[in-house]
Design a protein around this motif. Structure first.
Motif, PDB file in Angstrom:
ATOM      1  N   LEU A  22      -3.871   2.844  -0.771  1.00  0.00           N
ATOM      2  CA  LEU A  22      -4.136   1.589  -1.188  1.00  0.00           C
ATOM      3  C   LEU A  22      -5.544   1.188  -1.012  1.00  0.00           C
ATOM      4  O   LEU A  22      -6.242   0.629  -1.795  1.00  0.00           O
ATOM      5  N   ALA A  23      -6.082   1.333   0.164  1.00  0.00           N
ATOM      6  CA  ALA A  23      -7.472   1.007   0.341  1.00  0.00           C
ATOM      7  C   ALA A  23      -8.396   1.975   0.062  1.00  0.00           C
ATOM      8  O   ALA A  23      -9.550   1.548  -0.642  1.00  0.00           O
ATOM      9  N   TRP A  90      -0.687 -14.572 -11.588  1.00  0.00           N
ATOM     10  CA  TRP A  90      -1.858 -13.943 -12.243  1.00  0.00           C
ATOM     11  C   TRP A  90      -3.305 -13.944 -11.256  1.00  0.00           C
ATOM     12  O   TRP A  90      -3.582 -12.751 -11.167  1.00  0.00           O
ATOM     13  N   GLN A  91      -3.275 -15.009 -10.540  1.00  0.00           N
ATOM     14  CA  GLN A  91      -4.560 -14.934  -9.553  1.00  0.00           C
ATOM     15  C   GLN A  91      -4.198 -13.964  -8.254  1.00  0.00           C
ATOM     16  O   GLN A  91      -5.087 -13.481  -7.864  1.00  0.00           O
ATOM     17  N   ALA A  92      -3.111 -14.022  -8.081  1.00  0.00           N
ATOM     18  CA  ALA A  92      -2.569 -13.079  -6.866  1.00  0.00           C
ATOM     19  C   ALA A  92      -2.638 -11.660  -7.632  1.00  0.00           C
ATOM     20  O   ALA A  92      -3.171 -10.879  -6.601  1.00  0.00           O
ATOM     21  N   PRO A  96      -7.418 -10.118  -4.028  1.00  0.00           N
ATOM     22  CA  PRO A  96      -7.775  -8.981  -3.246  1.00  0.00           C
ATOM     23  C   PRO A  96      -6.403  -8.218  -2.929  1.00  0.00           C
ATOM     24  O   PRO A  96      -6.471  -7.126  -2.569  1.00  0.00           O
ATOM     25  N   GLU A  97      -5.272  -9.047  -2.808  1.00  0.00           N
ATOM     26  CA  GLU A  97      -4.048  -8.361  -2.330  1.00  0.00           C
ATOM     27  C   GLU A  97      -3.416  -7.640  -3.252  1.00  0.00           C
ATOM     28  O   GLU A  97      -2.696  -6.491  -3.153  1.00  0.00           O
ATOM     29  N   GLY A  98      -3.679  -8.099  -4.555  1.00  0.00           N
ATOM     30  CA  GLY A  98      -2.880  -7.306  -5.724  1.00  0.00           C
ATOM     31  C   GLY A  98      -3.710  -6.019  -6.248  1.00  0.00           C
ATOM     32  O   GLY A  98      -3.257  -5.036  -6.793  1.00  0.00           O
ATOM     33  N   ARG A  99      -5.006  -6.102  -6.247  1.00  0.00           N
ATOM     34  CA  ARG A  99      -5.867  -5.130  -6.911  1.00  0.00           C
ATOM     35  C   ARG A  99      -5.815  -3.863  -6.257  1.00  0.00           C
ATOM     36  O   ARG A  99      -5.777  -2.878  -7.387  1.00  0.00           O
ATOM     37  N   PRO A 100      -5.297  -3.574  -5.151  1.00  0.00           N
ATOM     38  CA  PRO A 100      -5.272  -2.247  -4.840  1.00  0.00           C
ATOM     39  C   PRO A 100      -4.184  -1.418  -5.468  1.00  0.00           C
ATOM     40  O   PRO A 100      -4.245  -0.240  -5.918  1.00  0.00           O
TER      41      PRO A 100
END
Length: 199
Positions: A22-23, A90-92, A96-100
């Motif tokens: 994920l990172a 949508w914001q989440a 940063p938490e959802g983008r990976p």
């Protein structure tokens, strides 16, 4: 007599592989996962059999975490208007938490061969449809869940291609405003709008 595999060790290794993927993205070699887990190549093969088997399990565990995370975000909440839930989700999802998750599974979706997860695109198409149907049912329009899902997926693809998150955010806000307007229409007005959209 052979050693017995220890499920807790295997799970700990898999969690470390998921965190690394994920990172940094899913590697095509074992070396990055050897470093991330602190295990030898031999230990990874002992617990998972082959490199591809480890990568598949890493993907599936990450997908399980994504389903839980996104599913909770998109599910209706007591006392909260569902369109507000969608705005926050949508914001989440794009934060940063959802983008990976978007990065990992966006690449998998684009993989033409899909050797690690055959038919992934088909399986992943309707992952979030049920919580969206449940949510849109609270505003009397469960049939719009597919439309909402299509807009979310399309804007996610836009963000991944352009990196222009503010523009996608504005577009999603405009979409929600249109849903609010549609919700406020009277029944005859809504039937007329639906008839226009189907022509």
């Amino acid at each position: 007599m052979g050693r017995h595999k220890q499920p807790e060790i295997r799970d700990r290794i898999l969690d470390a592989c998921v965190d690394h993927a994920l990172a940094h993205g899913l590697p095509d070699r074992l070396e990055p996962l050897v470093k991330a887990t602190g295990c030898s190549t031999r230990m990874l093969i002992y617990h998972f059999g082959t490199r591809d088997a480890l990568l598949r399990e890493t993907l599936r565990r990450a997908r399980q975490l994504q389903r839980e995370f996104y599913g909770d975000l998109l599910s209706p909440k007591p006392g909260e208007p569902y369109l507000s839930t969608l705005r926050r989700a949508w914001q989440a999802i794009t934060g940063p938490e959802g983008r990976p998750y978007l990065s990992m599974f966006g690449k998998l979706r684009q993989d033409a061969e899909q050797q690690l997860w055959p038919n992934f695109r088909r399986e992943a198409t309707t992952d979030w449809l049920q919580p969206l149907e449940d949510g849109m049912r609270t505003v009397g329009r469960p049939e719009l869940a597919t439309l909402v899902l299509a807009v979310i997926r399309g804007l996610i693809m836009d963000v991944e291609a352009t990196g222009d998150t503010p523009r996608a955010d504005r577009a999603f806000d405009d979409f929600l405003d249109a849903l609010v307007l549609g919700h406020r229409l009277t029944a005859p007005q809504r039937r007329y709008a639906d008839a226009l959209s189907s022509t």
